[in-house]
Design a protein around this motif. Structure first.
Motif, short mmCIF file in Angstrom:
data_model
loop_
_atom_site.label_atom_id
_atom_site.label_comp_id
_atom_site.label_asym_id
_atom_site.label_seq_id
_atom_site.Cartn_x
_atom_site.Cartn_y
_atom_site.Cartn_z
N THR A 139 0.81 -1.22 0.00
CA THR A 139 0.00 0.00 0.00
C THR A 139 0.84 1.26 0.00
O THR A 139 0.33 2.34 -0.32
CB THR A 139 -0.94 0.04 1.21
N ALA A 140 2.11 1.16 0.38
CA ALA A 140 2.97 2.35 0.41
C ALA A 140 4.44 1.94 0.37
O ALA A 140 4.80 0.87 0.87
CB ALA A 140 2.71 3.18 1.66
N GLN A 141 5.24 2.79 -0.24
CA GLN A 141 6.70 2.67 -0.22
C GLN A 141 7.22 4.03 0.24
O GLN A 141 7.03 5.03 -0.44
CB GLN A 141 7.25 2.37 -1.62
N LEU A 142 7.86 4.04 1.41
CA LEU A 142 8.30 5.30 2.01
C LEU A 142 9.82 5.28 2.17
O LEU A 142 10.36 4.36 2.78
CB LEU A 142 7.64 5.49 3.38
N PHE A 143 10.48 6.28 1.64
CA PHE A 143 11.93 6.36 1.70
C PHE A 143 12.35 7.79 2.03
O PHE A 143 11.55 8.71 1.98
CB PHE A 143 12.57 5.91 0.38
N GLY A 144 13.60 7.99 2.33
CA GLY A 144 14.14 9.30 2.65
C GLY A 144 15.38 9.58 1.83
O GLY A 144 15.41 9.40 0.62
N HIS A 145 16.45 10.00 2.48
CA HIS A 145 17.79 10.17 1.93
C HIS A 145 17.98 11.40 1.05
O HIS A 145 19.05 11.99 1.05
CB HIS A 145 18.24 8.91 1.18
N LEU A 146 16.98 11.79 0.29
CA LEU A 146 17.18 12.83 -0.72
C LEU A 146 17.08 14.25 -0.17
O LEU A 146 17.34 15.20 -0.89
CB LEU A 146 16.18 12.66 -1.87
N HIS A 147 16.66 14.41 1.06
CA HIS A 147 16.52 15.72 1.69
C HIS A 147 15.56 16.62 0.92
O HIS A 147 15.74 17.84 0.85
CB HIS A 147 17.89 16.41 1.86
N SER A 148 14.56 16.01 0.33
CA SER A 148 13.52 16.75 -0.36
C SER A 148 12.23 15.94 -0.29
O SER A 148 12.25 14.73 -0.08
CB SER A 148 13.90 17.01 -1.82
N ASP A 149 11.11 16.61 -0.45
CA ASP A 149 9.80 15.98 -0.39
C ASP A 149 9.34 15.72 -1.82
O ASP A 149 9.07 16.66 -2.56
CB ASP A 149 8.85 16.93 0.34
#
Length: 162
Positions: A114-124
């Motif tokens: 239902t969702a794939q949530l990641f970070g790292h890029l320092h942007s939304d």
């Protein structure tokens, strides 16, 4: 507090899962550092060959997502480094072999995730798949293209599940 299974997978590869909402939702917390193009040395298996499944995380993903499908429940995937091209340097963040396998798993279990949530890029940001993407195993395939799937990849400025 980690369960016995969570402790085993966390010690083996830094990943685990947790269920919520009366076991109707499973959150898979991936160790995506293992797949990074900057992670060296490349993980190797017990024979010293390049490992196509570091920490057996992909195998574990298939098992957990398969169990969700059998139970008729849903899953969310969270991780730090996204399986995508970076916004600033415009380079693939994961090694090609790993991103190919990840996309194949996500496509196989598209009706469960239902969702794939990641970070790292320092942007939304968010990433959606291409309707005409035809993944393949030949060396000319461009794995910077996200395959068509029901669930977009959502990128938050700072998500670190580990």
């Amino acid at each position: 507090v980690l369960t016995t299974d969570d402790k085993r997978t966390f010690l083996r590869g830094g990943y685990y899962s947790r269920t919520f909402h009366n076991d109707t939702l499973t959150v898979l917390s991936l160790n995506t550092v293992l797949y990074s193009g900057y992670f060296e040395p490349t993980p190797s298996n017990e024979n010293g060959d390049s490992d196509d499944d570091p920490g057996r995380q992909f195998s574990w993903m298939r098992t957990v997502l398969g169990n969700c499908r059998e139970r008729g429940t849903q899953a969310m995937i969270v991780g730090h480094i996204p399986p995508a091209v970076g916004s600033f340097r415009h380079t693939q963040l994961w090694k090609d072999a790993y991103i190919q396998t990840y996309y194949e798993i996500v496509k196989e279990f598209d009706n469960v995730i239902t969702a794939q949530l990641f970070g790292h890029l320092h942007s939304d940001e968010f990433r959606v798949g291409l309707a005409d993407y035809e993944g393949g195993s030949d060396s000319t395939t461009n794995y910077s293209m996200i395959p068509s799937m029901n669930t977009p990849i959502l990128l938050g400025p700072s998500i670190t599940p580990l």
